[in-house]
Design a protein around this motif. Structure first.
Motif, PDB file in Angstrom:
ATOM      1  N   GLY A  92       0.813  -1.216   0.000  1.00  0.00           N
ATOM      2  CA  GLY A  92       0.000   0.000   0.000  1.00  0.00           C
ATOM      3  C   GLY A  92       0.843   1.260   0.000  1.00  0.00           C
ATOM      4  O   GLY A  92       0.385   2.337  -0.379  1.00  0.00           O
ATOM      5  N   GLU A  93       2.079   1.139   0.438  1.00  0.00           N
ATOM      6  CA  GLU A  93       2.989   2.289   0.510  1.00  0.00           C
ATOM      7  C   GLU A  93       3.897   2.406  -0.710  1.00  0.00           C
ATOM      8  O   GLU A  93       4.691   3.347  -0.812  1.00  0.00           O
ATOM      9  CB  GLU A  93       3.881   2.174   1.761  1.00  0.00           C
ATOM     10  CG  GLU A  93       3.144   2.308   3.083  1.00  0.00           C
ATOM     11  CD  GLU A  93       2.651   3.729   3.318  1.00  0.00           C
ATOM     12  OE1 GLU A  93       3.299   4.687   2.851  1.00  0.00           O
ATOM     13  OE2 GLU A  93       1.581   3.877   3.960  1.00  0.00           O
ATOM     14  N   LEU A  94       3.842   1.431  -1.607  1.00  0.00           N
ATOM     15  CA  LEU A  94       4.778   1.449  -2.746  1.00  0.00           C
ATOM     16  C   LEU A  94       4.416   2.539  -3.747  1.00  0.00           C
ATOM     17  O   LEU A  94       3.281   2.606  -4.200  1.00  0.00           O
ATOM     18  CB  LEU A  94       4.764   0.100  -3.476  1.00  0.00           C
ATOM     19  CG  LEU A  94       5.507  -1.081  -2.858  1.00  0.00           C
ATOM     20  CD1 LEU A  94       5.306  -2.323  -3.729  1.00  0.00           C
ATOM     21  CD2 LEU A  94       6.998  -0.779  -2.733  1.00  0.00           C
ATOM     22  N   THR A  95       5.378   3.362  -4.082  1.00  0.00           N
ATOM     23  CA  THR A  95       5.173   4.402  -5.093  1.00  0.00           C
ATOM     24  C   THR A  95       5.566   3.837  -6.464  1.00  0.00           C
ATOM     25  O   THR A  95       6.255   2.811  -6.544  1.00  0.00           O
ATOM     26  CB  THR A  95       6.068   5.612  -4.806  1.00  0.00           C
ATOM     27  OG1 THR A  95       7.436   5.184  -4.947  1.00  0.00           O
ATOM     28  CG2 THR A  95       5.838   6.168  -3.408  1.00  0.00           C
ATOM     29  N   PRO A  96       5.172   4.529  -7.535  1.00  0.00           N
ATOM     30  CA  PRO A  96       5.633   4.085  -8.863  1.00  0.00           C
ATOM     31  C   PRO A  96       7.162   4.000  -8.924  1.00  0.00           C
ATOM     32  O   PRO A  96       7.702   3.061  -9.524  1.00  0.00           O
ATOM     33  CB  PRO A  96       5.095   5.173  -9.801  1.00  0.00           C
ATOM     34  CG  PRO A  96       3.918   5.743  -9.090  1.00  0.00           C
ATOM     35  CD  PRO A  96       4.223   5.659  -7.626  1.00  0.00           C
TER      36      PRO A  96
END
Ligand SMILES: N[C@@H](CCSC[C@H]1O[C@@H](n2cnc3c(=O)[nH]cnc32)[C@H](O)[C@@H]1O)C(=O)O
Ligand SMILES: [Zn+2]
Length: 431
Positions: A92-96
């Motif tokens: 849920g915290e992963l950015t592109p």
């Protein structure tokens, strides 16, 4: 036409015999022109394969390549708890940018271990596609859909994204990228969304890939709710077509094996992930005997914990024997077939075989190692003894991606540094 010759190696042929030969490649077409003696003189460029085994590039049929960022982040739990308690909150915290960094790290590992094609289910797919384009491998990519825990609008949005990505990226990176519509699994995507979107995926002409029958806990709710086995339910929703492929297929009964064989739907066996999450032992020998197309996959690095297909090959042989209670089950030839052609067939690629006209996707393994001595049987070595570090060169689509263990398409130090930073920052945000 510019040509490349892989010279003086021992070449693994489609019938799994090994011949001393050169491999001549048309670089622009990305195709093998000829396999035979003394072809070096005809080539513009050569790659030395003396004392080496030239094999089809390995095909990783099921992966979540950016999950390298979560390698070692959460171990020693069963699937459901692992996903819900650890992996999904972190994802849920992963950015592109994180996904890009993780994908590059995974691609580096794939190339270094001789893998030239993979199927991948994840999110922020544009970043994964970009990394694949740079790295030079082949991939079948898709956006994984999860609808449980989402309201109707968000769920439909997720499914639409998967369709749009599949349409937009199919054929990109000079045709090295193909796509699929990817519902995460039969329990994490509601039947109403399958009913709505599967026909659209068919219209888009893309295959469908999903996790199926991975754990017993995942089978029970479908049987309870629908009175059907999961793959009967899948067939009813139009999810068992010849171009489709499922990951795992651990808890399948005889009727489901028959359904898979009749439909021509491929199964990607992920033995390391199945052992680590204690999901169970897939009936690989029975599936192969029934005529199911079986390939191999690593699954993500968080449940493996590496992306080496040679490890997967060995695990598949060992676990296959144990599952069948028969030492002759899943022999070396079967493993090498699954590692190359089986996976390629399952995910719908032409690679996985070295012969004239085939894609120029191959790996060259250094045989000058104690653990590969003596050389009674090189197919046996590939299944049981070879390791990722034995891979010297990796070639995909006629391009040299790694020469003498140096990856040419990615900057190894930079990729590792960015992945380290991204993973540390991610762990900090989740706490
Ligand atoms: N769009 C979805 C993401 C799905 S991508 C595919 C998912 O599969 C997860 N995954 C990784 N390995 C396995 C496995 O073995 N079984 C089931 N799921 C897995 C992975 O962590 C990732 O969340 C969402 O909104 O959450
Ligand atoms: Zn998976």
């Amino acid at each position: 036409m510019t040509t490349l010759a892989i010279t003086d190696g021992r070449v693994l042929r489609p019938d799994l015999t090994v011949a001393a030969a050169d491999v001549l490649i048309d670089r622009a077409a990305g195709e093998i022109l000829e396999i035979g003696p003394d072809l070096a003189g005809e080539a513009d460029e050569t790659l030395d394969a003396a004392d080496s085994l030239v094999t089809p590039g390995f095909v990783n049929g099921h992966c979540h390549v950016a999950m390298t960022l979560l390698r070692g982040y959460a171990d020693d739990k069963p699937l459901e708890a692992w996903l819900r308690e650890d992996i999904w909150p972190a994802e849920g915290e992963l950015t592109p940018e994180d996904v890009r960094a993780g994908a590059e790290l995974g691609l580096l590992e794939l190339i270094k271990s001789g893998t030239t094609a993979f199927a991948d289910m994840y999110f922020h797919v544009p970043e994964v596609a970009d990394a694949v384009e740079t790295a030079g491998v082949r991939a079948r990519l898709g956006h994984g859909i999860v609808t449980v825990g989402k309201d109707g609008e968000a769920a439909r949005e997720d499914a639409k994204t998967s369709l749009e990505i599949a349409r937009e990226y199919d054929g990109s990176a000079d045709g090295r990228i193909s796509t699929a519509f990817m519902p995460h699994s039969l329990t994490t995507v509601g039947g109403e969304y399958l009913a709505e979107f599967v026909p659209e995926a068919r219209d888009a002409g893309v295959p469908i890939h999903y996790h199926a029958n991975e754990t017993a806990d995942e089978v029970a709710p479908i049987v309870d709710e629908h009175g059907q086995r999961p793959l009967e339910y899948a067939a009813e929703h139009g999810l068992l077509e010849p171009e489709d492929f499922v990951a795992h297929g651990v808890h399948v009964d005889d009727r489901e094996i028959e359904l898979l064989a009749e439909a021509g739907t491929g199964v990607i066996h992920c033995p390391a992930s199945n052992m680590k999450l204690a999901s169970g032992m897939a009936p690989v020998e029975r599936m192969r005997e029934a005529g199911v197309t079986v390939g191999l996959g690593t699954d993500g690095a968080a449940s493996n914990n590496d992306l080496s297909m040679l490890d997967e090959a060995r695990d598949a042989a060992m676990l296959g024997k144990l599952a069948a209670d028969d030492a002759s089950a899943v022999p070396a030839e079967a493993v090498v077939d699954m590692l190359t052609r089986g996976s390629a067939d399952a995910i719908g690629l032409e690679s996985g075989r070295l012969e004239a006209g085939a894609p120029a996707d191959l790996a060259v393994l250094d045989l000058e190692a104690p653990h590969l001595t003596p050389r009674h049987d090189l197919v046996s070595h590939l299944a049981y003894a070879a390791a990722a570090a034995d891979v010297r060169h990796t070639v995909c689509d006629g391009n040299v991606l790694m020469r003498d263990r140096e990856v040419l398409t990615l900057d190894e130090a930079g990729v590792r540094e960015r992945a380290l930073e991204a993973a540390d920052a991610l762990a900090g945000r989740v706490e």
